[in-house]
Structure formats: C-alpha cells, structure tokens
Scaffold this active site. Structure first.
Site, PDB file in Angstrom:
ATOM      1  N   HIS A  47      17.426  38.659  -1.780  1.00  0.00           N
ATOM      2  CA  HIS A  47      17.590  39.055  -0.376  1.00  0.00           C
ATOM      3  C   HIS A  47      16.894  40.398  -0.117  1.00  0.00           C
ATOM      4  CE1 HIS A  47      20.225  39.420   3.387  1.00  0.00           C
ATOM      5  NE2 HIS A  47      19.716  40.639   3.258  1.00  0.00           N
ATOM      6  N   HIS A  58      13.283  41.621   2.002  1.00  0.00           N
ATOM      7  CA  HIS A  58      13.113  42.669   3.026  1.00  0.00           C
ATOM      8  C   HIS A  58      11.816  43.443   2.788  1.00  0.00           C
ATOM      9  CE1 HIS A  58      16.674  42.624   5.515  1.00  0.00           C
ATOM     10  NE2 HIS A  58      17.492  42.627   4.474  1.00  0.00           N
ATOM     11  N   CYS A 105      23.574  40.131   6.538  1.00  0.00           N
ATOM     12  CA  CYS A 105      22.524  41.144   6.475  1.00  0.00           C
ATOM     13  C   CYS A 105      22.854  42.239   7.473  1.00  0.00           C
ATOM     14  CB  CYS A 105      21.173  40.508   6.811  1.00  0.00           C
ATOM     15  SG  CYS A 105      19.808  41.680   6.768  1.00  0.00           S
TER      16      CYS A 105
HETATM   17 NI    NI Z   1      19.500  42.185   4.566  1.00  0.00          NI
END
Ligand code: NI
Length: 194
Positions: free
Chosen positions: A151, A155, A109
């Site tokens: 993913h 966020h 990330c």
């Molecule tokens: Ni990320």
C-alpha cells in the site's frame, strides 16, 4: 511536533511518482519523518508515505502494533515493521512479490478518510530499504505487513488502493463495514489506515 495536512484523493500530488532520496542524504530527512510520524499518529494510521503530506520523496513510515502482526501465520515481526525501533522509517523502499499467492484484505487510507476497500495483494513480499543512517535492510514479510508495504510503496508510485481493487462493490464507507466483516480465511479483517 508538527501535524500537517494530509492530501486527499483528487490532489494531483497523489498521482505522481515520487523522487528517490539521494544516497547519503538520509540523515537530512529527520524533520520530514517527524512530521510524517506525528501526522500519522494523530490520524490513527499505521503507515504513511511522504507524498501524502505533499513531499515527493520515496520515504515511508510504518507503525504497526506488534500484537497485530503476531499470531498471523509467522511469529516473527519483520524488521521493516521496526521491531523495537518503532516506528520504522523506510527510505527508497523496494518490494518484490514472493510466490504467486494473492489474498484479499480490507484497507483504509489516510488520503481516503471514511472509506474501506477490499484489495487483492501479494501475500508474501521481499523488501529492501535504507534507514535514516543510510544502512540497507532486507527481508521478507507476509500478511498484514506485506499488505502495508505494498500500500505504502504504491503511494510512492502515485497509486491509490481503489486502483488495485478488482470489484468496486467492495469500496464502502466505514459505517457500513458491519455488513462485510466475516471470518473467511481468504479475507483478513481490516488492515487499518495507511
Ligand atoms: Ni494510503
């Protein structure tokens, strides 16, 4: 072109739920999307969400080289990956799991530079999003694309990948990844940074 600061884990903005983009205002997102794209490319990422650059809006940019998506299991590049219109811009994306299959894969990330984690994710998802002209796109994704979608959508809900992990022994520094790479079918290699 503007490369902006990427917020790192610990910044409160990364734990907040981002606001939906008001339908009809998608076209006003051009500068934001440019900044996100430039910043993602400069950092070597394959995906980025607006909260990572401090903007609390449900906007995601994904740019996965098609060669990484082909030869997985399906030979179709999902529309969410942008097809020929890379990078793909997803406004107000929504995802739903398809089936019960969970697979573990390595993720990185941009908000946790230098780290990798082995994260369980749904193997297949259904997705829906608006593009910058407000048009709705729907489809299905699996494998790497499904992982990146989960993913990035996390966020937007203030969730970072360590919160999805089931075994923190597999939260490791990139320099130590050499100890973990294996050809186990259950473990996809290294999804890259998102
Ligand atoms: Ni990320």
């Amino acid at each position: 072109m503007a490369i902006v600061e990427i917020l790192k884990m610990g910044h409160p903005q990364l734990t907040r739920r981002a606001d939906a983009v008001i339908p009809g205002l998608e076209e006003s997102l051009g500068t934001l999307v440019e900044d996100m794209t430039d910043t993602m490319h400069a950092a070597g990422g394959i995906g980025i969400a607006a909260p990572q650059i401090g903007i609390s809006l449900r906007v995601v940019v994904i740019d996965i080289p098609p060669t990484r998506l082909l030869g997985e299991e399906s030979d179709e590049v999902p529309e969410a990956a942008g097809g020929e219109n890379r990078p793909s811009v997803l406004v107000n994306p929504e995802i739903l799991p398809l089936g019960n299959e969970i697979r573990h894969g390595w993720e990185g990330c941009l908000s946790l530079p230098g780290l990798r984690g082995l994260v369980p994710r749904h193997h297949r998802v259904r997705y829906r999003f608006h593009d910058l002209s407000g048009k709705v796109h729907e489809g299905q994704a699996e494998g790497l694309m499904a992982r990146v979608l989960q993913h990035e959508c996390d966020h937007l809900d203030g969730i970072l990948y360590p919160q999805r992990m089931d075994d923190l022994r597999y939260l490791v520094y990139e320099s130590e990844m050499k100890h973990y790479r294996r050809n186990d079918k259950e473990v996809q290699n290294d999804a890259g940074n998102g």
